[in-house]
Design a protein around this motif. Structure first.
Motif, PDB file in Angstrom:
ATOM      1  N   LEU A 150      30.434 -76.160  55.832  1.00 43.38           N
ATOM      2  CA  LEU A 150      29.159 -76.816  55.544  1.00 43.38           C
ATOM      3  C   LEU A 150      28.005 -75.899  55.933  1.00 43.38           C
ATOM      4  O   LEU A 150      26.985 -75.827  55.230  1.00 43.38           O
ATOM      5  CB  LEU A 150      29.075 -78.141  56.309  1.00 43.38           C
ATOM      6  N   ASP A 151      28.177 -75.171  57.005  1.00 45.67           N
ATOM      7  CA  ASP A 151      27.130 -74.270  57.476  1.00 45.67           C
ATOM      8  C   ASP A 151      26.941 -73.061  56.555  1.00 45.67           C
ATOM      9  O   ASP A 151      25.954 -72.336  56.688  1.00 45.67           O
ATOM     10  CB  ASP A 151      27.466 -73.796  58.891  1.00 45.67           C
ATOM     11  N   GLN A 152      27.883 -72.842  55.638  1.00 50.96           N
ATOM     12  CA  GLN A 152      27.779 -71.718  54.698  1.00 50.96           C
ATOM     13  C   GLN A 152      27.228 -72.135  53.340  1.00 50.96           C
ATOM     14  O   GLN A 152      26.962 -71.272  52.501  1.00 50.96           O
ATOM     15  CB  GLN A 152      29.165 -71.088  54.504  1.00 50.96           C
ATOM     16  N   VAL A 153      27.064 -73.437  53.121  1.00 48.90           N
ATOM     17  CA  VAL A 153      26.618 -73.905  51.807  1.00 48.90           C
ATOM     18  C   VAL A 153      25.266 -73.308  51.440  1.00 48.90           C
ATOM     19  O   VAL A 153      25.060 -72.827  50.312  1.00 48.90           O
ATOM     20  CB  VAL A 153      26.570 -75.445  51.772  1.00 48.90           C
ATOM     21  N   ALA A 154      24.331 -73.288  52.371  1.00 49.05           N
ATOM     22  CA  ALA A 154      22.993 -72.767  52.072  1.00 49.05           C
ATOM     23  C   ALA A 154      23.052 -71.293  51.672  1.00 49.05           C
ATOM     24  O   ALA A 154      22.353 -70.858  50.745  1.00 49.05           O
ATOM     25  CB  ALA A 154      22.080 -72.960  53.278  1.00 49.05           C
ATOM     26  N   LEU A 155      23.898 -70.516  52.364  1.00 44.56           N
ATOM     27  CA  LEU A 155      24.036 -69.102  52.030  1.00 44.56           C
ATOM     28  C   LEU A 155      24.571 -68.933  50.611  1.00 44.56           C
ATOM     29  O   LEU A 155      24.073 -68.091  49.846  1.00 44.56           O
ATOM     30  CB  LEU A 155      24.966 -68.425  53.038  1.00 44.56           C
ATOM     31  N   ARG A 156      25.567 -69.705  50.253  1.00 44.53           N
ATOM     32  CA  ARG A 156      26.118 -69.591  48.910  1.00 44.53           C
ATOM     33  C   ARG A 156      25.105 -70.038  47.855  1.00 44.53           C
ATOM     34  O   ARG A 156      25.027 -69.461  46.767  1.00 44.53           O
ATOM     35  CB  ARG A 156      27.403 -70.428  48.787  1.00 44.53           C
ATOM     36  N   ILE A 157      24.330 -71.053  48.161  1.00 46.69           N
ATOM     37  CA  ILE A 157      23.269 -71.481  47.245  1.00 46.69           C
ATOM     38  C   ILE A 157      22.279 -70.330  47.037  1.00 46.69           C
ATOM     39  O   ILE A 157      21.867 -70.029  45.908  1.00 46.69           O
ATOM     40  CB  ILE A 157      22.546 -72.724  47.791  1.00 46.69           C
ATOM     41  N   ASP A 158      21.896 -69.676  48.113  1.00 52.83           N
ATOM     42  CA  ASP A 158      20.942 -68.569  48.000  1.00 52.83           C
ATOM     43  C   ASP A 158      21.534 -67.399  47.219  1.00 52.83           C
ATOM     44  O   ASP A 158      20.823 -66.715  46.464  1.00 52.83           O
ATOM     45  CB  ASP A 158      20.499 -68.113  49.385  1.00 52.83           C
ATOM     46  N   GLU A 159      22.829 -67.144  47.386  1.00 50.49           N
ATOM     47  CA  GLU A 159      23.478 -66.089  46.595  1.00 50.49           C
ATOM     48  C   GLU A 159      23.457 -66.437  45.114  1.00 50.49           C
ATOM     49  O   GLU A 159      23.243 -65.566  44.262  1.00 50.49           O
ATOM     50  CB  GLU A 159      24.913 -65.887  47.075  1.00 50.49           C
ATOM     51  N   ALA A 160      23.661 -67.706  44.798  1.00 52.93           N
ATOM     52  CA  ALA A 160      23.614 -68.139  43.402  1.00 52.93           C
ATOM     53  C   ALA A 160      22.194 -68.032  42.844  1.00 52.93           C
ATOM     54  O   ALA A 160      22.008 -67.724  41.657  1.00 52.93           O
ATOM     55  CB  ALA A 160      24.124 -69.569  43.285  1.00 52.93           C
ATOM     56  N   ILE A 161      21.203 -68.281  43.680  1.00 52.75           N
ATOM     57  CA  ILE A 161      19.813 -68.125  43.240  1.00 52.75           C
ATOM     58  C   ILE A 161      19.535 -66.664  42.885  1.00 52.75           C
ATOM     59  O   ILE A 161      18.902 -66.369  41.859  1.00 52.75           O
ATOM     60  CB  ILE A 161      18.845 -68.626  44.328  1.00 52.75           C
ATOM     61  N   VAL A 162      20.011 -65.755  43.724  1.00 52.78           N
ATOM     62  CA  VAL A 162      19.836 -64.318  43.434  1.00 52.78           C
ATOM     63  C   VAL A 162      20.481 -63.971  42.096  1.00 52.78           C
ATOM     64  O   VAL A 162      19.905 -63.261  41.259  1.00 52.78           O
ATOM     65  CB  VAL A 162      20.442 -63.472  44.572  1.00 52.78           C
ATOM     66  N   ARG A 163      21.678 -64.496  41.873  1.00 54.28           N
ATOM     67  CA  ARG A 163      22.388 -64.223  40.620  1.00 54.28           C
ATOM     68  C   ARG A 163      21.626 -64.809  39.430  1.00 54.28           C
ATOM     69  O   ARG A 163      21.501 -64.165  38.376  1.00 54.28           O
ATOM     70  CB  ARG A 163      23.791 -64.817  40.698  1.00 54.28           C
ATOM     71  N   ALA A 164      21.101 -66.028  39.587  1.00 52.39           N
ATOM     72  CA  ALA A 164      20.362 -66.657  38.494  1.00 52.39           C
ATOM     73  C   ALA A 164      19.070 -65.899  38.184  1.00 52.39           C
ATOM     74  O   ALA A 164      18.685 -65.750  37.014  1.00 52.39           O
ATOM     75  CB  ALA A 164      20.055 -68.111  38.845  1.00 52.39           C
ATOM     76  N   ARG A 165      18.406 -65.410  39.216  1.00 51.89           N
ATOM     77  CA  ARG A 165      17.180 -64.633  38.985  1.00 51.89           C
ATOM     78  C   ARG A 165      17.497 -63.327  38.268  1.00 51.89           C
ATOM     79  O   ARG A 165      16.730 -62.877  37.399  1.00 51.89           O
ATOM     80  CB  ARG A 165      16.471 -64.373  40.306  1.00 51.89           C
ATOM     81  N   ALA A 166      18.620 -62.715  38.622  1.00 52.46           N
ATOM     82  CA  ALA A 166      19.015 -61.480  37.940  1.00 52.46           C
ATOM     83  C   ALA A 166      19.285 -61.755  36.469  1.00 52.46           C
ATOM     84  O   ALA A 166      18.911 -60.954  35.595  1.00 52.46           O
ATOM     85  CB  ALA A 166      20.254 -60.887  38.613  1.00 52.46           C
ATOM     86  N   GLY A 167      19.928 -62.883  36.169  1.00 56.35           N
ATOM     87  CA  GLY A 167      20.150 -63.248  34.775  1.00 56.35           C
ATOM     88  C   GLY A 167      18.854 -63.520  34.049  1.00 56.35           C
ATOM     89  O   GLY A 167      18.664 -63.094  32.904  1.00 56.35           O
ATOM     90  N   ALA A 168      17.943 -64.222  34.711  1.00 57.75           N
ATOM     91  CA  ALA A 168      16.648 -64.532  34.089  1.00 57.75           C
ATOM     92  C   ALA A 168      15.861 -63.270  33.776  1.00 57.75           C
ATOM     93  O   ALA A 168      15.141 -63.210  32.768  1.00 57.75           O
ATOM     94  CB  ALA A 168      15.852 -65.458  34.999  1.00 57.75           C
TER      95      ALA A 168
END
Length: 599
Positions: free
Chosen positions: A168-186
């Motif tokens: 549970l304590d890692q969920v935020a980190l994974r969300i932020d990694e996905a945000i980085v990936r989504a921004r790279a796609g955008a």
């Protein structure tokens, strides 16, 4: 379904795959099992699971301290993780070339073919990963992590609670990694349509609406730990308090960052639905079709198959609808009127009764299946309502039982209402549960004579096999009198077949012919389904193409064996072979046909 029409719907190169001289040569070349290959394959599969801790948890692939350690980590969503996975695939493919050139037993040669297909397919798909958008409404990170924590993460004993909190304590980190990936796609103009952004926005808003103490990630922990006899009340209270703090201090802010990202993307998003709108979209769709169907069929060929099947099925439905007095209007309009006439009374919430009805249908199907299968799963099956977070956009689906017996197979049923598809209930139960995905996946998991990496689907045969089987299970029910005396139910089954045929038309229409979202809806596919095809290009084509191929293989076996053909035995071979590409299944069946002919 007319088998002749089903066979003629596929181009000849697809019909010929895996039959005839090539498969016979393979059977002749097969030798005794190679212990060295077995040892290497087991090591390679285990190493592949170790670098994906969430897969390790879903399959409970290991045991003891190693499994416990993996159960504490969420798989990273970083470029470094993707590079590690790519290197693992490349190493495996290089080594497989040597093994397949040598001496392998029949089961090992099948295993090697499955591994090779899965690794090559994943490698070919990797460049197009961003085309499905990291925050889509079906499998986006914001949905997948919540589903994993609430449905897959084990909470069997008190010792599992710290692992839940660690992840549970890692969920935020994974969300932020996905945000980085989504921004790279955008940055490369890989942005979803506006209506997809809006669906994800609604999901994030729903997640953020309750306070942390009532958040689904806390509520799930509280609910699931209530039954743990070795967890003290004080320890449980401490765990719930810790989860509440993590959600409040880390996860809610991360979801707010997703909210901000979606708000930024919304003005940049357009209304065009198909993947062709994106740079390199045509190549991305061709790859998606190849991955999902396991064929080289073009979008135009699949579109034509869909149109042909739609016309045939609608003609059959018209005949049955007329027997019920529904003679006027389109097939869809008449089916809507039939379904409306079967709706439960609105005075009481019918969802509990509908779930009970689904459970009864599954039990009835288990009884009926004894005539069609010699092999059946040992794992139990539960019928559950889809959770609130995803119910509005989810399709019915099946989740596998835990190998250790701690979790049953689950048939998940969305019931958002206010109306319900009563005519399709039996067919849905046959598809998702018995004898569909539950038979298929639970039996594979329980097979002791398959290598562990095959029984646990570490390497598999793709959607055409899994979804093709589930649609074939629907067809078995139609062929074997399960709808006798139930014309509305039979129409529901035909409507499900029609739905999959329309999928071929709409998916290819959206992504290769410039169809709009509304055109897909007007063709007879619901808005949520159309939006699913938008973010999962090609996947909807796996069902009908896979089913046609399995039926063709069955009829080939029936022709070759004549009176020696046994439908239960054929079904057992397909199930016990497990998830394999359908061309590999054809090779397995050729060997089975030869063995039966010589028996």
């Amino acid at each position: 379904m007319s088998l002749a029409l089903a066979a003629s719907a596929l181009p000849q190169p697809v019909l010929a795959a895996g039959t005839g001289a090539g498969a016979a040569t393979l059977a002749v070349a097969a030798n005794q099992a190679n212990p060295a290959f077995a040892a290497w394959a087991d090591r390679f599969a285990a190493d592949s699971v170790r670098i994906n801790p969430q897969m390790a948890t879903a399959t409970q692939y290991f045991s003891g301290a190693e499994q416990d350690a993996l159960d504490r980590h969420l798989t990273p969503l970083t470029p470094a993780q993707r590079a590690k996975e790519a290197a693992q695939r490349a190493a495996g493919l290089a080594r497989l070339k040597g093994w397949t050139a040598g001496s392998l037993g029949d089961t090992q040669r099948t295993s090697a073919a499955v591994m090779q297909w899965a690794l090559e397919n994943a490698s070919a798909n990797a460049p197009f990963e961003a085309y499905t958008f990291g925050f889509n409404q079906m499998s986006g990170t914001h949905v997948a992590l919540v589903q994993f924590m609430t449905q897959t993460q084990p909470l069997r004993r008190a010792a599992d609670v710290p692992a839940y909190l660690a992840r549970l304590d890692q969920v935020a980190l994974r969300i932020d990694e996905a945000i980085v990936r989504a921004r790279a796609g955008a940055a490369k103009s890989l942005i979803p349509p506006r209506f997809i952004v809006e669906r994800a926005q609604t999901q994030v808003d729903t997640f953020l609406k309750p306070a942390a103490a009532q958040n689904v990630l806390v509520a799930s922990l509280a609910e699931r730990t209530a039954a743990l006899s070795d967890l003290t009340p004080d320890a449980r209270a401490e765990a719930i308090a810790a989860a509440t703090r993590i959600v409040e201090q880390r996860i809610r802010p991360a979801f707010a960052r997703v909210q901000a990202l979606l708000a930024q993307l919304h003005p940049r998003a357009g209304d065009v639905a198909g993947i062709a709108r994106l740079p390199g979209g045509a190549a991305a769709y061709a790859r998606a079709l190849a991955s999902s169907t396991g064929t080289t069929l073009s979008a135009a060929q699949i579109h034509a198959i869909g149109l042909r099947e739609v016309a045939r099925i609608e003609a059959e439905m018209d005949r049955h609808l007329r027997t019920l007095g529904f003679a006027d209007g389109s097939v869809k309009a008449r089916m809507d009127r039939l379904n409306a006439s079967l709706q439960p009374a609105a005075s009481v919430d019918p969802r509990a009764q509908l779930l009970a009805n689904y459970s009864a249908m599954v039990l009835d199907a288990e009884t009926r299946s004894t005539a069609l299968f010699n092999v059946r799963p040992r794992a139990p099956l539960a019928v559950k309502r889809e959770p609130a977070l995803t119910e509005a956009s989810a399709a019915a689906h099946y989740s596998m039982p835990a190998p250790d017996g701690s979790r049953p197979g689950v048939f998940w049923v969305p019931l958002p209402g206010p109306s319900f598809k009563i005519v399709g209930m039996r067919t849905l139960a046959y598809h998702e549960a018995v004898p569909g995905h539950h038979f298929q996946l639970a039996i594979q998991q329980e097979m002791t004579d398959l290598p562990k990496f095959r029984s646990q689907r570490i390497f598999g045969g793709g959607s055409a096999h899994s979804e093709g089987w589930a649609l074939y299970a629907e067809k078995l029910a139609m062929e074997n009198g399960w709808y006798d005396g139930d014309v509305p139910g039979l129409l529901g089954a035909l409507d499900a077949q029609l739905f999959r045929a329309r999928r071929l038309v709409v998916d290819t229409g959206l992504h290769a012919k410039g169809w709009t979202r509304q055109q897909g809806i007007d063709y007879g596919i619901g808005a949520q389904e159309v939006e699913r095809y938008v973010v999962w290009p090609g996947q909807a084509c796996a069902y009908m193409i896979g089913m046609l191929r399995i039926v063709e293989l069955r009829e080939h076996a029936r022709t070759m064996l004549g009176p020696r053909f046994s439908l239960p035995a054929f079904n057992d071979v397909v199930l016990t072979t497990g998830s394999v590409p359908l061309d590999v299944l054809a090779q397995v069946l050729d060997r089975w046909i030869a063995a039966q002919a010589n028996a």
